[in-house]
Design a protein around this motif. Structure first.
Motif, PDB file in Angstrom:
ATOM      1  N   VAL A 100      -5.594 -11.056  -3.371  1.00 42.37           N
ATOM      2  CA  VAL A 100      -7.236 -12.370  -2.907  1.00 42.37           C
ATOM      3  C   VAL A 100      -7.029 -12.577  -4.130  1.00 42.37           C
ATOM      4  N   GLY A 101      -7.721 -11.481  -5.425  1.00 43.04           N
ATOM      5  CA  GLY A 101      -8.103 -12.311  -7.177  1.00 43.04           C
ATOM      6  C   GLY A 101      -7.126 -13.322  -7.187  1.00 43.04           C
ATOM      7  N   VAL A 121       2.471  -9.507   0.859  1.00 45.07           N
ATOM      8  CA  VAL A 121       3.727  -9.226   1.801  1.00 45.07           C
ATOM      9  C   VAL A 121       4.844  -8.247   0.694  1.00 45.07           C
ATOM     10  N   ALA A 122       4.367  -9.144  -0.763  1.00 41.90           N
ATOM     11  CA  ALA A 122       5.482  -8.891  -2.706  1.00 41.90           C
ATOM     12  C   ALA A 122       4.932  -6.561  -2.807  1.00 41.90           C
ATOM     13  N   PHE A 123       3.546  -6.853  -2.814  1.00 41.58           N
ATOM     14  CA  PHE A 123       2.581  -6.306  -3.806  1.00 41.58           C
ATOM     15  C   PHE A 123       3.060  -4.750  -2.589  1.00 41.58           C
ATOM     16  N   VAL A 124       1.711  -4.659  -1.450  1.00 39.17           N
ATOM     17  CA  VAL A 124       2.147  -3.947  -0.125  1.00 39.17           C
ATOM     18  C   VAL A 124       3.053  -3.395   0.448  1.00 39.17           C
ATOM     19  N   LEU A 143     -10.953   7.078 -12.469  1.00 34.66           N
ATOM     20  CA  LEU A 143     -10.883   6.058 -13.597  1.00 34.66           C
ATOM     21  C   LEU A 143     -10.149   4.851 -14.203  1.00 34.66           C
ATOM     22  N   ASP A 144      -9.385   5.482 -12.418  1.00 33.83           N
ATOM     23  CA  ASP A 144      -7.957   4.830 -12.563  1.00 33.83           C
ATOM     24  C   ASP A 144      -9.112   3.439 -11.650  1.00 33.83           C
ATOM     25  N   LEU A 145      -9.303   3.874 -11.038  1.00 32.75           N
ATOM     26  CA  LEU A 145      -9.578   2.620  -9.459  1.00 32.75           C
ATOM     27  C   LEU A 145     -10.835   1.889 -10.469  1.00 32.75           C
ATOM     28  N   ALA A 146     -11.395   2.240 -11.410  1.00 35.85           N
ATOM     29  CA  ALA A 146     -12.603   1.483 -12.160  1.00 35.85           C
ATOM     30  C   ALA A 146     -11.433   0.581 -13.130  1.00 35.85           C
ATOM     31  N   TYR A 147     -10.862   0.256 -13.308  1.00 34.59           N
ATOM     32  CA  TYR A 147      -9.969   0.354 -14.418  1.00 34.59           C
ATOM     33  C   TYR A 147      -9.330  -0.923 -13.788  1.00 34.59           C
ATOM     34  N   PRO A 199      -5.399  -0.448  -0.911  1.00 31.63           N
ATOM     35  CA  PRO A 199      -6.968  -1.882  -0.691  1.00 31.63           C
ATOM     36  C   PRO A 199      -6.596  -2.526  -2.175  1.00 31.63           C
ATOM     37  N   VAL A 200      -6.276  -2.185  -3.221  1.00 31.49           N
ATOM     38  CA  VAL A 200      -6.952  -2.414  -4.379  1.00 31.49           C
ATOM     39  C   VAL A 200      -4.927  -3.337  -4.816  1.00 31.49           C
ATOM     40  N   LEU A 201      -4.325  -3.193  -4.147  1.00 31.99           N
ATOM     41  CA  LEU A 201      -3.143  -3.761  -3.780  1.00 31.99           C
ATOM     42  C   LEU A 201      -3.382  -5.448  -2.884  1.00 31.99           C
ATOM     43  N   VAL A 202      -4.224  -5.041  -1.987  1.00 31.55           N
ATOM     44  CA  VAL A 202      -4.652  -6.493  -1.262  1.00 31.55           C
ATOM     45  C   VAL A 202      -5.190  -6.975  -1.877  1.00 31.55           C
TER      46      VAL A 202
END
Length: 261
Positions: free
Chosen positions: A165-166, A246-249, A70-74, A158-161
């Protein structure tokens, strides 16, 4: 006798007014709304008992840590839903431009040159930006930024990447490609367009503190001038994506091992 304004002039004025109104509405359902929330967040932090520099701004946080699916869906919803204003902006531009994505340079016509330009812009903005952030935090005018608060799970990176992009698509397509086109059609000067866009960009980063505002205004000025020169938004998207990745990952990988972030 009161002079009569020619119909053509009236039509031109009406069109300019409509275009400006359209941009206000697009901002109102996207980054303009974010600016209002960012300002309220800053006011809340400034009026809190804890000094601004001792507060932490958490980004990319877990919503339902005990239910990873569910966290991934969010997380995916948080990434995908803000892209609707991007589609809206392109749809509105299509009323005047048959291929709006190509008109603003959001295509793969120059992959090599756009990539090199994007990486160069990322380097130009990123290193001074980090120095500005650290300096603003030391001066007490910025919060500490926790850029990645996701759990150590397979989909975290992958979510951070995807989030990077978003963010890049939303900000560069709306703030630059769309607004620069519409405001130019409304008769605004280039200087007014670049400065206004940069100030709006800084305003929706006020939740970070004053350093975040200044840094993003500077970023907006640089990217705006590059777009005026090239008429291509793709290098800006690439640069913004690289900066956020770079900031997130980088934060997710490095922060647990250092004390200065």
């Amino acid at each position: 006798m009161t002079p009569v304004v020619p119909a053509a002039s009236e039509g031109s004025v009406t069109r300019r007014q409509r275009l400006v109104t359209e941009t206000v509405l697009v901002l109102g359902v996207s980054l303009g709304a974010s600016a209002v929330w960012a300002l309220l967040s800053l006011i809340r932090k400034l009026t809190a008992p804890t000094p601004l520099a001792q507060q932490t701004t958490a980004m990319n946080t877990s919503r339902v840590p005990d239910r990873p699916w569910l966290d991934l869906a969010y997380q995916l919803a948080d990434i995908l839903l803000p892209l609707v204003p991007v589609l809206l902006a392109l749809f509105l531009l299509s009323q005047d431009l048959p291929r709006p994505h190509r008109s603003i340079g959001l295509d793969l016509a120059r992959p090599g040159r756009d990539t090199v330009a994007g990486l160069g812009l990322a380097a130009l903005i990123g290193l001074p930006g980090l120095a500005l952030y650290l300096g603003a935090r030391e001066l007490g005018v910025n919060t500490t930024i926790s850029a990645a608060g996701l759990p150590a799970i397979w989909w975290g990176i992958p979510v951070l990447v995807l989030a990077a992009v978003g963010n890049a698509l939303l900000e560069e397509v709306v703030m630059v490609g769309y607004l620069f086109t519409r405001w130019a059609q409304a008769g605004w000067s280039t200087v007014t367009i670049v400065v206004t866009s940069a100030l709006v960009r800084g305003s929706y980063h006020l939740y970070q503190g004053f350093g975040g505002f200044v840094g993003n205004v500077a970023m907006g000025l640089i990217l705006g001038l590059v777009y005026v020169r090239t008429k291509r938004v793709m290098p800006l998207v690439i640069a913004h994506t690289v900066l956020d990745v770079v900031a997130f990952v980088g934060y997710a990988l490095v922060a647990p091992h250092v004390s200065w972030l």
